[in-house]
Scaffold this motif. Sequence first.
Motif: not given
Ligand code: FAD
Length: 393
Positions: A13-16, A33-35, A46-48, A51-53, A170-172, A365-367, A378-380
Amino acid sequence: MAERRDVVIIGAGAAGMMCAIEAGRRGRRVLVVDHARAPGEKIRISGGGRCNFTNIHAGPKNFLSANPHFCKSALARYTPRDFLDLVERHRIPWHEKTLGQLFCDNSAKDIIAMLLAEMKAAGTELRLSTPIGAVEHDGRAFRVVTEHGTVEASSLVVATGGKSIPKMGATGFAYRIAEQFGLTVTETRAGLVPLTLDPAMLAAHEGLPGVAVDVVARHGKAEFREAALFTHRGLSGPAILQISSYWREGEEIALTLCPDVDFAAAIAAARRENGRQAVQTVLAEHMPKKLAQLLVTELGIDGPLAEQSGRRIEALLQRLRDWRLRPPGSEGYRTAEVTLGGVDTAALDSRSMAAKAVPGLYFIGEAVDVTGWLGGYNFQWAWASGHAAGGHA
Ligand code: FAD
């Protein structure tokens, strides 16, 4: 025989992806790696779709966390300007929408393509459709057991996000890994989420779904001045999503409707000019007609303005200033944009995102228990925390 890498990042995702770019640039052998079948699925939607990046005003005050200081270091070392420089280097057209929120002009896919290009340039490897079986640690190296073999690395970065939108994969997972290694996980709940209203109230609000109005939404000390939207289930719109992150089930929220309008003056002037008009006609000059009608009906106001008692008008003004609602619930993780809470920041080093007690283990990231407001925050956080871990892993 296990494959060997320096860094394994779980979650593309964004952080990874940001973490991979940074670690790869340092010459580390990185595997992501990603599932899921595609990387950055949340970026894509995101952002319709645009992406509101980031948000040019992003700072620690825009984040919720049990420790509000934790996010400071990473945010200061990778700023919105840093991400914008990257976007501009890739010639991605962008614009500021409102309140410092930066969006792609064309498509969120531009951001995903940019990150993938940077990952490639940094020599990192991406493996999709790869479910993770187990994570093992022998005190020296981590072993990530996947459906396509086992990978060993001295650094493991967990970037699997929160629980929002399970339909998108999304998973825990991050919380499970944190607990496996003895890290605390703070209570998680849905954030930036529409709130529901009870059936009786929804019946009274029949006809309102789709109606939007400017409000100040308040809960405790938090307040947000943006639009609110009535839906078939209750309330949504940016002001409601923002306040939902501060609200807990069963608690009250307060709305000031049309905060720019001086309703007391507007009603007094209308009474002088034409006391025969209905109260809702005066309100409807400033808000959608259906909402004006609902307000007067709920307060039992009927008939021309001139016939309304001072007490009735005062009750109406009070409702406009301070409409108290007690949503029984939210739409939950099904539609929540983020997950509040997560891996306890007390267990992590704020400069590197490393688990203090487990050398080589990182959460980003969001974790992590850091959640931004709506508006690119959240992206920042994802970019900044990914960058921080990528500089150390
Ligand atoms: P994620 O982007 O969720 O990435 C996690 C990755 O881990 C995913 O690719 C997933 O497939 C993978 N994964 C999960 N579980 C497992 C597993 N068990 N095994 C292997 N891989 C796994 N934020 C903004 O700042 N601006 C926006 O415009 C915005 N719009 C959004 C719109 C929507 C509809 C949603 C739901 C969220 C939005 N957000 C936005 C929030 C933003 O998307 C998240 O905060 C951000 O994506 C978090 O990044 P992350 O990399 O931590 O997690």
